[in-house]
Design an enzyme around this catalytic site. Sequence first.
Site, PDB file in Angstrom:
ATOM      1  N   SER A 169       6.733   1.529   1.032  1.00  0.00           N
ATOM      2  CA  SER A 169       6.523   1.179  -0.376  1.00  0.00           C
ATOM      3  C   SER A 169       7.597   1.772  -1.279  1.00  0.00           C
ATOM      4  O   SER A 169       8.116   1.095  -2.174  1.00  0.00           O
ATOM      5  CB  SER A 169       5.131   1.630  -0.835  1.00  0.00           C
ATOM      6  OG  SER A 169       4.966   3.030  -0.672  1.00  0.00           O
ATOM      7  N   SER A 170       7.954   3.036  -1.058  1.00  0.00           N
ATOM      8  CA  SER A 170       8.970   3.657  -1.919  1.00  0.00           C
ATOM      9  C   SER A 170      10.329   3.008  -1.707  1.00  0.00           C
ATOM     10  O   SER A 170      11.082   2.787  -2.661  1.00  0.00           O
ATOM     11  CB  SER A 170       9.053   5.166  -1.660  1.00  0.00           C
ATOM     12  OG  SER A 170       9.559   5.451  -0.370  1.00  0.00           O
ATOM     13  N   ASP A 218      13.681   2.302   6.519  1.00  0.00           N
ATOM     14  CA  ASP A 218      12.893   1.609   5.496  1.00  0.00           C
ATOM     15  C   ASP A 218      13.791   0.859   4.515  1.00  0.00           C
ATOM     16  O   ASP A 218      13.557  -0.320   4.219  1.00  0.00           O
ATOM     17  CB  ASP A 218      12.010   2.606   4.738  1.00  0.00           C
ATOM     18  CG  ASP A 218      10.826   3.084   5.563  1.00  0.00           C
ATOM     19  OD1 ASP A 218      10.801   2.804   6.779  1.00  0.00           O
ATOM     20  OD2 ASP A 218       9.940   3.747   5.006  1.00  0.00           O
ATOM     21  N   ALA A 242       1.028   4.422   3.277  1.00  0.00           N
ATOM     22  CA  ALA A 242       0.441   3.822   4.477  1.00  0.00           C
ATOM     23  C   ALA A 242       1.470   3.569   5.568  1.00  0.00           C
ATOM     24  O   ALA A 242       1.146   3.016   6.610  1.00  0.00           O
ATOM     25  CB  ALA A 242      -0.257   2.508   4.111  1.00  0.00           C
ATOM     26  N   GLY A 243       2.727   3.942   5.326  1.00  0.00           N
ATOM     27  CA  GLY A 243       3.765   3.715   6.327  1.00  0.00           C
ATOM     28  C   GLY A 243       4.380   2.337   6.269  1.00  0.00           C
ATOM     29  O   GLY A 243       4.971   1.874   7.246  1.00  0.00           O
ATOM     30  N   PRO A 287       0.827  -1.210   0.000  1.00  0.00           N
ATOM     31  CA  PRO A 287       0.000   0.000   0.000  1.00  0.00           C
ATOM     32  C   PRO A 287       0.864   1.264   0.000  1.00  0.00           C
ATOM     33  O   PRO A 287       1.843   1.354   0.742  1.00  0.00           O
ATOM     34  CB  PRO A 287      -0.806  -0.111   1.299  1.00  0.00           C
ATOM     35  CG  PRO A 287      -0.800  -1.560   1.638  1.00  0.00           C
ATOM     36  CD  PRO A 287       0.501  -2.099   1.140  1.00  0.00           C
TER      37      PRO A 287
END
EC number: 2.7.1.36
Length: 313
Positions: free
Chosen positions: A95-96, A139, A91-92, A88
């Site tokens: 994803s990127s 991330d 949404a945290g 998603p």
Amino acid sequence: MTCSIAPGKVILFGEHFVVEGYPAIGLAVGLYARTCVEEGDLKIYSRQLGPIDPSSKEAKPYMRIIEEASIRYGCRDRYRIYIDSEIPVGAGMGSSAAVNVSLAHSLLETCGVEFTKEDVSRIAYLGEIMVHGKPSGVDNTLSTYGGLVYYRQGLFKRLNTSLPENTALIVADTGVKRDTGLVVREVLERYRRLGGLGKVIYEVAGRLVEEAVVAIEKGDVSRLGELMIVNHGLLFAMGASAWINDYLVHKMINNGAQGAKLSGAGRGGIVIGIARLENTGKIMEALKTEKVNVYLVKPDHEGVRSINTRISP
């Protein structure tokens, strides 16, 4: 054509408090971004977005990764890039970062140079700067290496353990978008207004993370769930939650989850719950009645890797 896959992530404990130097724990999870690269005229295609103009804002992270690979490794500066992601967006869940990590990996594979996962993470981080300005680095670290990561003030430590085998994480995507920067600023403003009381709340949050590490190592699901509930309460107290987050936390717990909390910036985004496998079906069904996107995920301990599946327009 070479293709790579990289996982998304959730924050299990400590979001927001980490900004003031307290620890947090992140976990790579089995939702993935896939990227394929082949030599040819410059072209970027996303299965979700369609063709992406290389001169557009959306393409900036990918172009930065290509540029770095060209400068540092002598790779060419024109490739055909194909992207597909089930994570998603906004949404945290990183994803990127997952796209940037999978792109960096498949690009270096195509280039035919020797590289390490550290190289992949470093190049992907440059793409993350194009997206977020001043990213924490958690991330791309989680997406590159997988597993559980304990992090504090820019230092990352991989935990050589996992969640108990008989458990799973349920992720509920509220679909509510928010301005992450605004939420972070307003939480910090409350922290400063509260003075000594704010300091106590943050110290409790820091101790909670250390307790969570012990619970994970012991495989104590009940304790983990309880700590998640407390963590959510602290985030609520600091203004990071919204009614939809609180509602879904209660919905999960009332249907058999050991614990649940918002994950990430809050005020929408995602809610995560931990449950024993035999209870996940009931929880999933209860959440689906709320018209939110629901995912049953397991930890990913491999991180980025090559795959044989190809992507094409």
